[in-house]
Design a protein around this motif. Structure first.
Motif, PDB file in Angstrom:
ATOM      1  N   LEU A 432      -1.298  10.846   7.682  1.00 44.50           N
ATOM      2  CA  LEU A 432      -1.628   9.876   6.644  1.00 44.50           C
ATOM      3  C   LEU A 432      -2.711  10.427   5.711  1.00 44.50           C
ATOM      4  O   LEU A 432      -2.634  10.263   4.485  1.00 44.50           O
ATOM      5  CB  LEU A 432      -2.081   8.565   7.290  1.00 44.50           C
ATOM      6  N   TYR A 435      -1.013  13.046   3.391  1.00 48.65           N
ATOM      7  CA  TYR A 435      -0.167  12.445   2.366  1.00 48.65           C
ATOM      8  C   TYR A 435      -0.996  11.668   1.344  1.00 48.65           C
ATOM      9  O   TYR A 435      -0.689  11.665   0.142  1.00 48.65           O
ATOM     10  CB  TYR A 435       0.864  11.517   3.011  1.00 48.65           C
ATOM     11  N   ALA A 436      -2.073  10.987   1.804  1.00 45.90           N
ATOM     12  CA  ALA A 436      -2.893  10.192   0.892  1.00 45.90           C
ATOM     13  C   ALA A 436      -3.635  11.075  -0.100  1.00 45.90           C
ATOM     14  O   ALA A 436      -3.783  10.715  -1.280  1.00 45.90           O
ATOM     15  CB  ALA A 436      -3.874   9.343   1.692  1.00 45.90           C
ATOM     16  N   VAL A 445       2.915   7.370   0.667  1.00 44.57           N
ATOM     17  CA  VAL A 445       2.265   7.758   1.909  1.00 44.57           C
ATOM     18  C   VAL A 445       3.035   7.226   3.114  1.00 44.57           C
ATOM     19  O   VAL A 445       3.258   7.940   4.104  1.00 44.57           O
ATOM     20  CB  VAL A 445       0.811   7.263   1.926  1.00 44.57           C
ATOM     21  N   TYR A 466      -1.548   0.229   5.266  1.00 43.84           N
ATOM     22  CA  TYR A 466      -2.260   1.187   4.399  1.00 43.84           C
ATOM     23  C   TYR A 466      -2.534   0.533   3.047  1.00 43.84           C
ATOM     24  O   TYR A 466      -1.621  -0.041   2.428  1.00 43.84           O
ATOM     25  CB  TYR A 466      -1.435   2.456   4.225  1.00 43.84           C
TER      26      TYR A 466
END
Length: 731
Positions: A432, A435-436, A445, A466
């Motif tokens: 995460l 990807y963020a 994400v 998220y």
């Protein structure tokens, strides 16, 4: 004769007649025995033809009711009426006397049953009960009714009432004391172990000796009746009730005959004296016969039980010895097996220790060591492990500083516990973050993390929420993969963000995630949490969500200025049991920072990575203050240069970076003009400048700002920047 137990009595079931003809025959037999005993007793009458010192029918009646049940009373009554009719003056007197003759045995049997009497007379209490309750006590009824009836009918004068009552009571009591034990001993011949021939010869010898001795004593004028007591007692000792009862019956019959005929020791005595002597003798005979027999039987039964218990104990000891020997052999085998298991356990312990160290390392990496201070927002978080002895839980959270001053918030849960769940959590969290930082859009994400979880083939369910928050606009963009919804508290109201929902990660083959937005008003509080905070066994999760909303509103309303750290503590105290936490709980709270006077205040670690955040926060503040773009650009360059100097020089000799503080204030002037003041402060000690051609940063700041000042103290260094700007250049 076959039979069943009569619930109204407590006798041997085999002696109770079952069929109707058998019952009729039994009643007829009882009536005949009663009548025969009555004729024998009337032959010994002392008062008129009615009162005799020995009345065998009472013994017949008591024995019949004890053995066959109280339902035999009709036979007793009919036989008593048949006996009394010829010798009574009126039919009424005969009937009343028959009632007394029936009532007394019934009362005796009822009282004996009440105390748990056993007809075998093998206990001392049974023998004493039949003497004092069955004979001496219950027979008071028949004596009183019979003697009173004689007086009322005019058969005897009132002056002879005492004599008649005494003789009547003596006769009825003697019938119970002598005849009843003899009749009760008869069923023992087939209920107990049969006697051998030697026993029958011994019993016959006792009967002959008793007859001879009592016959001689009854003819002698000397008071020698007591000589028969040792013989009767000896018979009781040797043969118990079956030998003592016949001997006692013979002794009582002969003594009664002597009293009626004024023979031997009864000669010359009055009727009362004769009855007293006879009653005392018969009681002694009863005590020496079946009472003594009961005592002997009880002692021998106890001795037999002790012998049986001793035999059982010896057998148990032998069995226990064998069991102990077997157990000892088994114990030796177990010791060998445990020794081998101990060696294997040592190896397993070493492996477990390594796994435990791995689990601890993973657990430390699950949660952020500290939450970074981010401009424009306040953030606090808590993690509460379950009280059960679990090494690693499945709940986690993360706070991610994103480009352009954005803030990423993530909270998730991997179902289950242990190393596998921990490893999954680490991979999901790292994915995460990656990807963020590449593209912070929530849907993008979430799709990337979903593909990762699908490839991992995680058996447990993974939920994730998220969010991306822009402090400059207050916007909140989020997507939810099966996680409990976020909660927003503002102006005394609580709102759950239920949009942007999707199934948990890895459940479906397609990554279909949608985004939802929400405007986070200044001063509002955002709460993210895991299911352990709201789920309770036996309680609906809807109730848990309602309780959380109420507690969050209460905490914010009672103390609006409460810092987020204390707010998290209050919510956890209200929602969780202090002594029992069933599941791990993660909680994250976020609140936009609002300044009442429009000033800016930042305090961040003096690290290179925070320079972007400082630049974004100052840019937003300048835009909100209405500063023109040209002025804002130059102010940002000057502020950035001052902050970069702090990062590079203030803490160069320290192992950890200290704080970087940025404060800004705009003082309005005349004609839409104002004075902007900036202060960049550190708490470190700058090293001496090297002669390497530096110092361009300070010159740059002086070229961009109207006034620049540097103040060095022991507590740190402060750079003062001021510039006159136009206010209201932006809408």
């Amino acid at each position: 004769m076959s039979g069943v137990r009569d619930p109204a009595t407590r006798h041997t079931p085999s002696l109770v007649p079952q069929s109707r003809p058998a019952r009729v025959a039994t009643l007829l037999l009882v009536a005949l025995a009663y009548y025969a005993g009555a004729r024998l007793g009337l032959g010994l009458s002392l008062v008129e033809a009615n009162v005799t010192p020995l009345w065998p029918p009472t013994g017949v009646a008591v024995a019949a009711m004890l053995v066959l049940g109280r339902r035999t009373w009709p036979a007793v009554f009919v036989a008593a009426l048949a006996v009394n009719l010829p010798i009574s003056d009126t039919v009424v007197a005969a009937a009343v006397t028959a009632v007394g003759n029936t009532l007394a045995p019934c009362l005796a049997v009822v009282l004996l049953h009440r105390i748990g009497f056993r007809r075998q007379l093998e206990r001392q209490r049974d023998a004493l009960a039949i003497v004092f309750i069955g004979a001496l006590g219950a027979m008071l009824v028949s004596a009183t009714i019979g003697a009173t009836t004689l007086v009322v009918a005019g058969t005897i004068p009132i002056g002879e009432l005492a004599t008649a009552w005494t003789v009547w009571w003596t006769g009825d009591a003697m019938g119970v004391l002598t005849v009843a034990p003899f009749l009760l001993s008869l069923p023992l011949s087939w209920e107990r172990e049969p006697w051998p021939r030697r026993r029958w010869l011994e019993a016959g010898a006792f009967l002959l000796a008793t007859t001879a001795l009592i016959g001689w004593a009854a003819q002698s004028h000397l008071p020698l009746l007591f000589l028969v007591l040792p013989v009767v007692g000896w018979a009781a000792w040797q043969l118990q009730l079956r030998g003592a009862a016949p001997a006692a019956l013979i002794a009582s019959l002969v003594a009664t005959w002597a009293a009626v005929r004024d023979r031997g020791p009864f000669a010359g005595l009055s009727v009362l004296e004769q009855m007293a002597t006879l009653q005392a003798f018969n009681v002694c005979v009863a005590l020496a016969s079946f009472v003594f027999a009961a005592i002997v039987s009880e002692r021998r039964r106890e001795e037999s039980e002790l012998e049986r218990a001793a035999a059982e104990l010896e057998e148990r000891v032998q069995q226990r010895t064998l069991q102990l020997s077997t157990a000892n052999a088994r114990l030796v085998q177990e010791i060998r097996e445990r020794s081998q298991a101990q060696e294997q356990l040592t190896v397993e312990e070493a492996r477990s220790h390594r796994e435990h160290e791995i689990a601890e390392t993973l657990q430390r990496s699950l949660m952020p060591e500290r939450i970074a201070e981010l401009p424009g927002v306040g953030i606090a978080a808590r993690y509460v492990p379950a009280t059960a002895d679990l090494q690693v839980g499945g709940d986690w959270y993360d706070v991610i500083p994103l480009p352009d001053g954005l803030v990423g918030l993530a909270i998730g849960d991997v179902a289950g516990h242990g190393l596998h769940a921990a490893a999954t959590m680490v991979q999901v969290r790292m994915a995460l973050r990656a990807y963020a930082l590449q593209d912070p859009a929530p849907a993008t994400v979430m799709r990337g993390v979903h593909r990762l979880v699908s490839q991992l083939r995680v058996p447990e369910m993974v939920t994730l929420l998220y969010l991306v928050h822009d402090p400059s606009t207050g916007s909140l963009c989020f997507t939810n993969a099966g996680h409990p919804p976020a909660l927003v508290v503002h102006d005394g109201e609580a709102t759950y963000l239920t949009d942007g929902l999707a199934p948990p990660l890895g459940v479906t083959s397609e990554a279909l995630f949608t985004e939802a937005t929400h405007e986070l008003a200044p001063g509002a509080t955002l709460l993210l949490y895991t299911d352990g905070l709201v789920e309770r066994r036996g309680t609906s999760i809807t109730d848990g969500l309602a309780q959380l909303a109420a507690e969050a509103v209460r905490s914010v309303a009672t103390a609006p200025a409460l810092d987020l750290e204390a707010l998290c503590d209050e919510v956890l105290d209200a929602m969780l049991d202090e002594h029992q936490v069933a599941d791990d709980v993660a909680l994250v709270a976020l609140r936009p920072i609002v300044t009442a006077d429009g000033s800016l205040s930042l305090r961040l670690p003096a690290e290179a990575r925070v320079l972007v955040q400082v630049r974004g926060a100052v840019r937003r503040w300048l835009r909100e203050a209405g500063i023109a773009d040209d002025d804002a650009a130059e102010i940002l360059v000057a502020c950035g240069e001052a902050c970069a100097n702090v990062v590079q020089h203030a803490y160069s000799g320290d192992p950890d970076a200290g704080p970087l503080e940025v404060e800004a204030h705009l003082a309005p002037g005349a004609l839409a003009q104002g004075s902007l003041e900036l202060r960049v402060r550190d708490r470190g000690r700058w090293r001496a400048p090297a002669d390497r051609g530096g110092g361009w940063g300070l010159q740059l700041m002086r070229g961009l700002m109207d006034d620049v000042g540097v103040e060095h103290t022991d507590a740190g260094t402060t750079v003062h920047l001021r510039r006159d700007v136009a206010i209201g250049a932006r809408p």
